[in-house]
Scaffold this active site. Sequence first.
Site, PDB file in Angstrom:
ATOM      1  N   TRP A 540     -41.064  67.382 -36.557  1.00  0.00           N
ATOM      2  CA  TRP A 540     -42.295  67.710 -35.832  1.00  0.00           C
ATOM      3  C   TRP A 540     -42.473  69.228 -35.753  1.00  0.00           C
ATOM      4  CZ3 TRP A 540     -38.348  64.701 -33.579  1.00  0.00           C
ATOM      5  CH2 TRP A 540     -38.482  63.330 -33.811  1.00  0.00           C
ATOM      6  N   HIS A 541     -42.033  69.927 -36.824  1.00  0.00           N
ATOM      7  CA  HIS A 541     -42.055  71.386 -36.862  1.00  0.00           C
ATOM      8  C   HIS A 541     -42.909  71.898 -38.021  1.00  0.00           C
ATOM      9  CE1 HIS A 541     -37.878  71.637 -34.649  1.00  0.00           C
ATOM     10  NE2 HIS A 541     -38.864  71.189 -33.874  1.00  0.00           N
ATOM     11  N   SER A 542     -44.087  71.332 -38.223  1.00  0.00           N
ATOM     12  CA  SER A 542     -44.968  71.760 -39.314  1.00  0.00           C
ATOM     13  C   SER A 542     -45.334  73.234 -39.144  1.00  0.00           C
ATOM     14  CB  SER A 542     -46.237  70.907 -39.318  1.00  0.00           C
ATOM     15  OG  SER A 542     -45.925  69.540 -39.488  1.00  0.00           O
TER      16      SER A 542
END
Length: 626
Positions: A540-542
């Site tokens: 969840w680290h785009s």
Amino acid sequence: MGLFKNLSEDIQEVDIIVAGGGTAGCTIAGRLAEADPSLSILVIEGGPDNYEDPTIVTPAMFTTHLAPGAKTALSYKARQSDHVAGREVIVQSGGSLGGGSAINFMMYTRAQSDDFDAWNTPGWTTDEIYPFLKKLETYHGPGDAKYHGFDGPIHITDGTMRMKKTEDDFLRATEKAGWPELRDLQTLGHNNGFQRWLRYITPDGKRSDAAHMYLHPRLNDGKHPNLHVLVESQVVRVLFDEEKRACGVEFQANPLFASSVLQTLPPKRTVRARKLVVVTSGACGTPSVLERSGLGSAEVLEKAGVPLVEDLPGVGNDYQDHNLILVPYKSALEPSETLDEIMSGRLSLEEAQKKKDPRLGWNSVDVAGKLAFTEEDAASGGPDFKAAWERDFKSKPNRPLILMVLLNGYFGSAPCSEPGQYASIGNCTLYPYARGHIHITGPEVGDQLDFNAGFFSGAGNLDIYPQMWAYKKSREIMRRTAMYRGEVAEAHPPFPASSKAACATFDAELDASTLEDLEYSAEDDKILEQFLRENINTTWHSIATARMAPREQFGVVDKDLNVYGVKGLKLADLSIAPENIGSNTNNTALVIGEKAADIIMGELGLSQTNGVSTSASEVEQVKARI
């Protein structure tokens, strides 16, 4: 309160539009309103309001936002890829006011000094960013006070609970494995060790997210009548005048929150901006807003049927993430020592609140580490990996390859089949070599995206090997803890029973003094690699889809966050990061918001405030605890 689900017809024009109410957007709007209450600001957020939502403000409920159908998260489906065993991976991001800061794991993790310096952008070096890192936080943790802030909106604490027994147990095992316990890993300079982790949680046990800390106080204090927030509405595109100046946005109601199923496209409205439009829709959302606005690759826009305003081929390219695998272990922990009861529903939120259960103010993450490779580790990855390590990491000991996390509870690729108490390990690769892209295929918000997450698509084993290394290392650490009672076989690689690395179950603690490391055959390594391809996921680290870089290097914005080729338009979210970072991304999103607000205040001639929200005596009390 200036928060709407339907924008008042009286609001036709404002000074500044913030297109996206995520982490950076809330930070910017809150700071600007604080600096000049007469400034009219409109934040447009596609998701719901998060004010006092119990699933958001209660830290222990964070996993509810990852459940299928959760309306607080946005899910982006990537194209099918052989690199991940033919899967279409799903990448989620924040989908409510507050963005990722409202639904994440709340791990307080700063980037490294090498990260900011590698951005190679004036105004964004470590020395120049550090004041903003301090400005955003009120720190309640250990370490040297010179590295931290004590009067910022975001609280950094232990939360309402620490499980010291498991902390001590795990840290004894990591020390035997060669990694020391470090007092403070968040100085931007420390690396290669483990810490008793801190969290974005207030001292009274509530999530410390950007909306509740920056925005809601301004909305509710009666002193900022010109701050407006529109939720459950999607920004379609930015509007430009004849001189390519951003003069407003087009938006529509989010069909997800419509009272009835819409048979046609929702009607569109416009609102004008006198001074500035700031797009803060996240690394997955900002490229789509830009491309629907006519900013992007001429080829992409032509295929999508969008008139070209400015050819910017960097938009939507260079998509990056961190890759995560979660593996659970059986444990000897008590029910009160994990989040399993709450996450499984065996203990309801209402029951836990009645009992004043301290776990409600806990995220289950008490220990984590940033880990670097030795020369021997790198050589074990083969010549290609070693060459890459020598080029990118050997002379940069500040850069960790792996973030390893202990979680008190069941987190795994397979559903939990047996009620119990578990401990899990999360291994996250911090600088993957793989790159992807995210582009529109049509002019409407609902049109399908062309999304390539790129996981494991880097050359050779450059991204696979660090995960294989981390699985083996973390498994040996767990085997040497007192809590360990074996692997949850269905959520680990399916090693055959004849393998020396086969999963096992134990009734008692193993004798760590006589324990030898597991041996993995060549066949075991193939099984492990396939398991990783079948289960590797987003962290969840785009990041990095509209980079702050020179235009000729596929940059989209300059050092002041201005979009190249147009006027009156800035970007401010994780899409602008030029390179990846060695940490969870929430802290960097906050600091981008703080820096952006400072830039805008300077351009508007506003006095730049530190936003002190804590009394001097409270500051001294916090410092005294360090």
